[in-house]
Design an enzyme around this catalytic site. Structure first.
Site, PDB file in Angstrom:
ATOM      1  N   GLY A  44      34.199  -4.050  29.169  1.00  0.00           N
ATOM      2  CA  GLY A  44      34.745  -4.017  30.527  1.00  0.00           C
ATOM      3  C   GLY A  44      36.264  -3.898  30.574  1.00  0.00           C
ATOM      4  O   GLY A  44      36.882  -3.107  29.860  1.00  0.00           O
ATOM      5  N   TYR A 196      24.260 -26.869  43.672  1.00  0.00           N
ATOM      6  CA  TYR A 196      24.871 -25.749  42.945  1.00  0.00           C
ATOM      7  C   TYR A 196      24.706 -24.434  43.699  1.00  0.00           C
ATOM      8  O   TYR A 196      23.629 -24.112  44.188  1.00  0.00           O
ATOM      9  CB  TYR A 196      24.213 -25.618  41.564  1.00  0.00           C
ATOM     10  CG  TYR A 196      24.748 -24.470  40.731  1.00  0.00           C
ATOM     11  CD1 TYR A 196      25.995 -24.552  40.118  1.00  0.00           C
ATOM     12  CD2 TYR A 196      24.003 -23.300  40.543  1.00  0.00           C
ATOM     13  CE1 TYR A 196      26.487 -23.500  39.352  1.00  0.00           C
ATOM     14  CE2 TYR A 196      24.485 -22.249  39.773  1.00  0.00           C
ATOM     15  CZ  TYR A 196      25.727 -22.363  39.176  1.00  0.00           C
ATOM     16  OH  TYR A 196      26.206 -21.322  38.416  1.00  0.00           O
TER      17      TYR A 196
END
Ligand SMILES: NC(=O)c1ccc[n+]([C@@H]2O[C@H](COP(=O)([O-])OP(=O)(O)OC[C@H]3O[C@@H](n4cnc5c(N)ncnc54)[C@H](OP(=O)(O)O)[C@@H]3O)[C@@H](O)[C@H]2O)c1
Length: 322
Positions: A44, A196
């Site tokens: 990336g 979460y």
């Protein structure tokens, strides 16, 4: 720099903008006397940053958990630039033990260290704990880099003293630092599974990258160390980072395609902040599209930055003892 300049690519005060590439922002910069560590430098944005820094002559150490993939990435760069100085060392940021082993291994090579690019990251993971028992996005994106940076600081100071050259630390944050939990950092619920949110936990970890950079910049200024610390948002770039939400991000991209960059543009802000002489002495700032940009209220809160520093320091110490 706003949405219009992002879409149009118009340059900002630095002379660069969203359309600038890593090669353009580092054009004619000689980095042949610099040694750089870049985490996650094998894919990336990190891979393009590695390629361009090596093209400018820097000795680049890719810190990677998958050393086979990193060595393959190195070979691909070497095919086009046989003079590239690239080494690969193993690092798993989700394990404090691995971070320590990496730092020891690097120091055993007796190399200088001018630039540290804290680039590696994971995004939107389903709830999971790191090897040290810490929520994975906080552990990888922030805590591992916090520990790594602290372990390498002496080496950077030693290099500054020996060369007289400014050291630079670059933290890859994100515009996602704006989309964190309501209280910014959830120090007392870092591992809470019930509440979460994969998105907010990512935002929290990217806020932590910014706060870490700001507090370290403050400490180094106070010490008079010739090392700057800045944060960047690289832009929106389709990479493997999207692996946990690939389908929904592809759909999001259809509606927002004008806001996306390609990888060479995505690596531009990292290369600019790491190398450009314009930024000599500039520290504790946040950069988007190669220009300074205001970060969120949480990100610029010095008390929160100190609190995160103490929290991370205590957590690292307690995990190392356990
Ligand atoms: N792409 C975007 O749109 C975007 C936007 C804002 C910010 N960013 C930030 O930019 C940085 C680079 O992202 P990218 O888009 O280039 O993603 P990427 O292609 O997925 O690269 C991330 C790198 O981090 C490495 N990594 C992940 N976990 C690691 C661990 N535990 N230990 C060591 N290395 C680890 C990955 O290694 P593996 O290959 O082994 O997984 C990979 O090489 C990240 O910090 C991200 O948050 C990206």
């Amino acid at each position: 720099m706003g949405i219009l300049s992002l879409i149009s690519g118009w340059p900002g005060p630095s002379g660069f903008g969203s359309a600038s590439t890593a090669e353009q922002v580092s054009d004619s910069i000689d980095a042949s006397d610099l040694t750089v560590i870049i985490t996650g430098g094998a894919s990336g944005i990190g891979l393009e940053t590695t390629r361009v820094l090596a093209m400018r002559g820097a000795h680049v150490i890719i810190a990677a958990r998958n050393t086979k993939a990193a060595n393959e990435a190195k070979q691909i760069i070497l095919e086009n630039n046989k003079n590239a100085k690239i080494d690969v060392l193993e690092l798993d940021l989700s394990s404090l033990k691995s971070v320590k082993a990496f730092a020891d291994n690097f120091k055993a090579h007796n190399l200088p260290l001018n630039i540290l690019i804290n680039n590696a990251g994971v995004m939107f993971c389903p709830y999971q704990l790191s090897q040290d028992g810490i929520e994975m996005q906080f552990a990888t994106n922030h805590l591992g880099h916090f520990h790594l940076t602290n372990l390498l600081l002496d080496k950077m100071k030693e290099t500054v003293a020996a060369t007289g050259k400014e050291g630079r630390i670059v933290n890859l944050s994100s515009v996602a630092h704006l989309y964190t939990y309501e209280e910014g950092m959830r120090f007392d619920k870092i591992n809470d599974k019930d509440s979460y949110s994969d998105k907010k936990a990512y935002g929290q970890s990217k806020l932590a990258n910014l706060l870490h950079a700001n507090e370290l910049a403050r400490r180094l200024k106070e010490e008079g160390a010739n090392i700057t610390v800045n944060s960047v948002h690289p832009g929106l770039i389709m990479t493997d980072l999207m692996r946990h939400s690939y389908r929904s991000i592809r759909i999001f991209k259809v509606f927002t395609f004008l806001l996306w960059k390609n990888v060479p543009q995505g690596a531009a802000t990292s290369c600019y902040v790491a190398l450009h002489p314009n930024l000599k002495g500039v520290s504790g700032k946040y950069f988007v599209d190669c220009n300074e940009y205001p970060a969120s209220n949480f990100a610029t809160d010095p008390e929160l930055a100190k609190k995160l520093w103490d929290y991370s320091h205590n957590l690292v110490n307690s995990l190392q003892l356990s």
